[in-house]
Design an enzyme around this catalytic site. Structure first.
Site, PDB file in Angstrom:
ATOM      1  N   GLY A   1       0.925  -1.260  -0.100  1.00 61.18           N
ATOM      2  CA  GLY A   1       0.016  -0.030  -0.105  1.00 61.18           C
ATOM      3  C   GLY A   1       1.013   1.874   0.188  1.00 61.18           C
ATOM      4  O   GLY A   1       1.996   1.657  -0.896  1.00 61.18           O
ATOM      5  N   ASP A   2       0.167   1.626   1.257  1.00 62.96           N
ATOM      6  CA  ASP A   2       1.669   3.242   1.228  1.00 62.96           C
ATOM      7  C   ASP A   2       2.341   3.600   2.647  1.00 62.96           C
ATOM      8  O   ASP A   2       2.098   4.114   2.822  1.00 62.96           O
ATOM      9  CB  ASP A   2       0.309   4.562   1.150  1.00 62.96           C
ATOM     10  CG  ASP A   2      -0.271   4.590   2.180  1.00 62.96           C
ATOM     11  OD1 ASP A   2      -0.664   3.298   2.868  1.00 62.96           O
ATOM     12  OD2 ASP A   2      -0.989   5.520   3.031  1.00 62.96           O
ATOM     13  N   GLU A   3       2.419   2.141   2.987  1.00 66.14           N
ATOM     14  CA  GLU A   3       3.696   2.370   3.983  1.00 66.14           C
ATOM     15  C   GLU A   3       4.791   1.524   3.393  1.00 66.14           C
ATOM     16  O   GLU A   3       5.163   0.384   2.744  1.00 66.14           O
ATOM     17  CB  GLU A   3       2.888   0.961   4.447  1.00 66.14           C
ATOM     18  CG  GLU A   3       3.272   1.153   5.922  1.00 66.14           C
ATOM     19  CD  GLU A   3       3.177   0.399   6.838  1.00 66.14           C
ATOM     20  OE1 GLU A   3       2.914   0.754   8.434  1.00 66.14           O
ATOM     21  OE2 GLU A   3       2.384  -0.517   6.434  1.00 66.14           O
TER      22      GLU A   3
END
Length: 218
Positions: A109-111
């Site tokens: 994801g955005d991690e």
């Protein structure tokens, strides 16, 4: 002699074929260990490499989560979200270009996560500040200058009494989530208290888990 030459000649194309096959396999293996969007290593590749590095010397372990990523997707479309992931990957590579031995990965994801050799704890705030500034810098997408915020947590393996990567990631993850609750920026996980924590960190929302160090504006 002619028989030997005949055998060698016939074996040439076969050997060449196996050589090409080996190159293809190596490329596929490399691709499988690298996230195609951010061009950073995947979680599995990072965990394997970082675990070996942490066993050799102290590191700072960072967990980073983008702020405003969903709004960016909703407002400008998923292509803009993909551009943000690519820009984040490029920013982290730029940071690591001046941090010999450091590594970064897209966890999903955005991690993202980073592991950077760090013998002096005093250097951690500078690293966190630099990463935050780099990731929050505007990036170009379809003629527009877009940007996202970032929440970052950092932990020092030298404080843990152990070099276990999962614990360092969990401490950094909890510090990151504290920063996110406060509107973004970065936090440092201090002290050994979390080494005895059995909760899942960010999912518990337990207060007092970390001592706030400094907050950068998101």
């Amino acid at each position: 002699m002619s028989a030997v030459m005949t055998v060698l000649a016939s074996a040439g194309p076969l050997a060449s074929g196996w050589a090409v096959h080996g190159v293809v396999l190596r490329r596929r293996l490399t691709a499988a260990r690298r996230d195609p969007l951010s061009a950073l290593p995947t979680r599995a590749a990072f965990e394997q490499q970082a675990a070996r590095a942490l066993a050799r010397r102290p590191h700072a372990v960072l967990v980073l989560d983008l702020d405003g990523f969903k709004q960016l997707n909703d407002t400008f479309g998923h292509a803009a979200g993909d551009a943000a992931i690519r820009a984040t990957g490029a920013s982290l590579r730029d940071v690591l270009s001046v941090a010999p031995g450091g590594m970064a990965a897209r966890l999903g994801g955005d991690e993202f996560a980073l592991a950077v050799p760090m013998a002096d704890p005093a250097a951690l705030p500078w690293l966190l500040h630099g990463v935050h500034q780099a990731v929050c810098a505007p990036f170009a997408h379809e003629g527009q200058a877009l940007s996202v915020g970032a929440s970052i947590g950092g932990s020092l393996t030298a404080e843990l009494g152990t070099v276990a990567l999962p614990l360092a990631l969990r401490r950094a993850d909890e510090a990151m989530y504290e920063a996110k609750r406060d509107g973004g920026g970065w936090r440092i996980a201090f002290g050994p208290a979390l080494a005895h924590t059995t909760t899942a960190g960010r999912r518990t929302g337990r207060t007092g888990t970390h001592t706030p160090h400094r907050k950068e504006a998101a």
